[in-house]
Design an enzyme around this catalytic site. Structure first.
Site, PDB file in Angstrom:
ATOM      1  N   HIS A   1     -21.951 -48.555  -4.967  1.00  0.00           N
ATOM      2  CA  HIS A   1     -23.326 -48.069  -5.086  1.00  0.00           C
ATOM      3  C   HIS A   1     -23.443 -46.591  -4.726  1.00  0.00           C
ATOM      4  O   HIS A   1     -22.825 -46.104  -3.783  1.00  0.00           O
ATOM      5  CB  HIS A   1     -24.297 -48.946  -4.291  1.00  0.00           C
ATOM      6  CG  HIS A   1     -24.259 -48.834  -2.804  1.00  0.00           C
ATOM      7  ND1 HIS A   1     -24.976 -47.877  -2.110  1.00  0.00           N
ATOM      8  CD2 HIS A   1     -23.638 -49.576  -1.854  1.00  0.00           C
ATOM      9  CE1 HIS A   1     -24.789 -48.044  -0.808  1.00  0.00           C
ATOM     10  NE2 HIS A   1     -23.975 -49.061  -0.625  1.00  0.00           N
TER      11      HIS A   1
ATOM     12  N   ASP B   1     -21.379 -44.385   3.808  1.00  0.00           N
ATOM     13  CA  ASP B   1     -21.906 -45.588   3.155  1.00  0.00           C
ATOM     14  C   ASP B   1     -22.902 -45.141   2.078  1.00  0.00           C
ATOM     15  O   ASP B   1     -24.028 -44.773   2.392  1.00  0.00           O
ATOM     16  CB  ASP B   1     -22.594 -46.478   4.194  1.00  0.00           C
ATOM     17  CG  ASP B   1     -23.250 -47.710   3.614  1.00  0.00           C
ATOM     18  OD1 ASP B   1     -22.999 -48.028   2.441  1.00  0.00           O
ATOM     19  OD2 ASP B   1     -24.034 -48.353   4.333  1.00  0.00           O
TER      20      ASP B   1
ATOM     21  N   GLU C   1     -28.769 -50.303  -4.103  1.00  0.00           N
ATOM     22  CA  GLU C   1     -28.128 -51.351  -3.310  1.00  0.00           C
ATOM     23  C   GLU C   1     -28.774 -51.499  -1.950  1.00  0.00           C
ATOM     24  O   GLU C   1     -28.932 -52.618  -1.437  1.00  0.00           O
ATOM     25  CB  GLU C   1     -26.631 -51.040  -3.146  1.00  0.00           C
ATOM     26  CG  GLU C   1     -25.811 -52.169  -2.518  1.00  0.00           C
ATOM     27  CD  GLU C   1     -25.747 -52.119  -0.982  1.00  0.00           C
ATOM     28  OE1 GLU C   1     -25.241 -53.076  -0.370  1.00  0.00           O
ATOM     29  OE2 GLU C   1     -26.227 -51.109  -0.394  1.00  0.00           O
ATOM     30  N   GLU C   2     -29.145 -50.380  -1.356  1.00  0.00           N
ATOM     31  CA  GLU C   2     -29.657 -50.400   0.013  1.00  0.00           C
ATOM     32  C   GLU C   2     -31.015 -51.079   0.143  1.00  0.00           C
ATOM     33  O   GLU C   2     -31.475 -51.353   1.245  1.00  0.00           O
ATOM     34  CB  GLU C   2     -29.736 -48.974   0.574  1.00  0.00           C
ATOM     35  CG  GLU C   2     -28.394 -48.286   0.746  1.00  0.00           C
ATOM     36  CD  GLU C   2     -27.556 -48.851   1.894  1.00  0.00           C
ATOM     37  OE1 GLU C   2     -28.006 -49.826   2.530  1.00  0.00           O
ATOM     38  OE2 GLU C   2     -26.458 -48.323   2.134  1.00  0.00           O
TER      39      GLU C   2
ATOM     40  N   ASP D   1     -17.356 -51.201  -0.803  1.00  0.00           N
ATOM     41  CA  ASP D   1     -18.404 -50.782   0.120  1.00  0.00           C
ATOM     42  C   ASP D   1     -17.811 -50.607   1.505  1.00  0.00           C
ATOM     43  O   ASP D   1     -16.697 -51.068   1.783  1.00  0.00           O
ATOM     44  CB  ASP D   1     -19.546 -51.802   0.156  1.00  0.00           C
ATOM     45  CG  ASP D   1     -20.903 -51.179   0.473  1.00  0.00           C
ATOM     46  OD1 ASP D   1     -20.930 -50.143   1.167  1.00  0.00           O
ATOM     47  OD2 ASP D   1     -21.927 -51.744   0.054  1.00  0.00           O
TER      48      ASP D   1
ATOM     49  N   HIS E   1     -25.020 -46.502   9.073  1.00  0.00           N
ATOM     50  CA  HIS E   1     -26.450 -46.202   8.924  1.00  0.00           C
ATOM     51  C   HIS E   1     -26.929 -45.185   9.960  1.00  0.00           C
ATOM     52  O   HIS E   1     -28.053 -45.226  10.424  1.00  0.00           O
ATOM     53  CB  HIS E   1     -27.294 -47.479   8.939  1.00  0.00           C
ATOM     54  CG  HIS E   1     -27.246 -48.225   7.645  1.00  0.00           C
ATOM     55  ND1 HIS E   1     -28.279 -49.004   7.179  1.00  0.00           N
ATOM     56  CD2 HIS E   1     -26.285 -48.289   6.690  1.00  0.00           C
ATOM     57  CE1 HIS E   1     -27.956 -49.530   6.016  1.00  0.00           C
ATOM     58  NE2 HIS E   1     -26.743 -49.112   5.696  1.00  0.00           N
TER      59      HIS E   1
END
Length: 350
Positions: A67, A176, A206-207, A229, A318
């Site tokens: 992604h 990420d 995707e998130e 990922d 994140h």
């Protein structure tokens, strides 16, 4: 294998919040067009780079998904003093927002800072309370009139942090999942002759719920699927051995399950045997929370796909200080290449 840090830096630093992937998508299209037999984009904005198998004409299809989007924000309000309120796009731990710079992408890019109530004027109760995202605002250092020349409700916001090398690791915002975007680009460059037709898909959104992967898998209808990922590397002080999930420098990770997917036992077995055959360092991954495009690739084709995932161990997920080990990145490329080239040598009926 050496990691091309300058390319990884370019891919990580470019903006692309969920639903606003235009800049990173344009970069990906430019990079993969010379490497694929065909490049197209679907209505969702997924980029699909196709590399045909020469040894198996009319071959089956394998979809590899990485992604493009990064967690970010969207402008919801501009107050009378020019301060900007926002809503999150993706999952955030609110305390990680403190003292960060962000970029609002309006008519032009404006750098702002995440502000909140100063500790000097907090009550005793406020000092002990965990923050909420609603406690923060973005300060652009401008009046409302100046802000509104460039910024509108609905403009996307991304985090501002450059990629640096730290020891044997790279550190940046959006490792990420830009590290997987980089891995898939490099695989298109290095894979010699995939056993089956390769559909390298750079997915969107995707998130916020695997939205791009769902649509792409439905359109491609792959026989096999591999997601790329990041995954948690909780190999830090205070972590119990059973909590670590993965560790930096211990190899690429072969996903067994996450909260949204139980990987096909055949794909897991194939990946393990391929890694061992090619002497590629690897580690198992069981992630009991969270999910990846693996779920969309596995379930959204018309017959489903024999699916699994190659995961890149990453610390501080994140946050703007995400960290991955260069050798784990290199091993991920090596394993993906070996899997794509040897997929027709495995007995998928067992």
């Amino acid at each position: 294998m050496e990691v091309n840090v300058s390319l990884l830096k370019q891919v990580c630093e470019i903006a692309g919040a969920p639903g606003f992937e235009k800049r990173v998508r344009s970069l990906v299209v430019d990079l993969v067009t010379p490497l694929a037999d065909e490049v197209k984009m679907d209505n969702m904005g997924n980029v699909i780079a196709i590399k045909k198998s020469k040894k198996n004409p009319d071959a089956k299809k394998v979809m590899v998904a990485a992604h493009m989007d990064e967690i970010g924000f969207i402008v919801t309000h501009i107050d009378d003093s020019g301060f900007v309120r926002f809503h999150t796009l993706g999952g955030f731990d609110p305390k990680t927002l403190t003292a960060q710079r962000v970029i609002i992408h309006g008519k032009k890019d404006l750098v702002g800072v995440m502000g909140s109530k100063p500790i000097h004027v907090m009550t005793a109760e406020e000092k002990t309370k965990l923050p909420n995202t609603t406690d923060f605002f973005i300060d652009l250092g401008m009046s409302k009139e100046e802000v509104e020349k460039y910024i509108s409700i609905g403009d996307p916001i991304t985090r501002d942090r450059e990629l640096i090398e730290m020891g044997d690791c790279v550190n940046c915002k959006s490792i990420d999942n830009r590290v997987a975007v980089y891995i898939l680009i490099e695989t298109l460059r290095t894979v010699q002759d995939p056993a089956y037709d390769l559909y390298a898909v750079f997915t969107v959104q995707e998130e916020v719920g695997l939205r791009g992967a769902n649509v792409a898998a439905h359109g491609i209808n792959p026989d096999f699927g591999i997601a790329l990922d990041t995954t948690i590397a909780f190999d830090v002080p205070g972590a119990q051995t059973h909590e670590k999930v993965t560790e930096l420098g211990k190899g690429t990770a072969i996903k067994i399950m996450d909260a949204m997917t139980i990987c096909d036992y055949r794909m897991v077995d194939f990946m393990k045997k391929t890694a061992e055959q090619h002497q590629i360092k690897w580690q198992p991954e069981i992630l009991t929370a969270g999910g990846t495009d693996t779920a969309g690739v596995q379930r959204m084709g018309k017959q489903g796909a024999i699916a699994g995932a190659i995961s890149i161990p990453t610390r501080h997920l994140h946050q703007v200080i995400e960290m991955a080990h260069k050798q784990d990145i290199a091993n991920s490329i090596l394993l993906l290449n070996a899997c794509l080239e040897g997929m027709d040598q495995y007995d998928w009926k067992h």
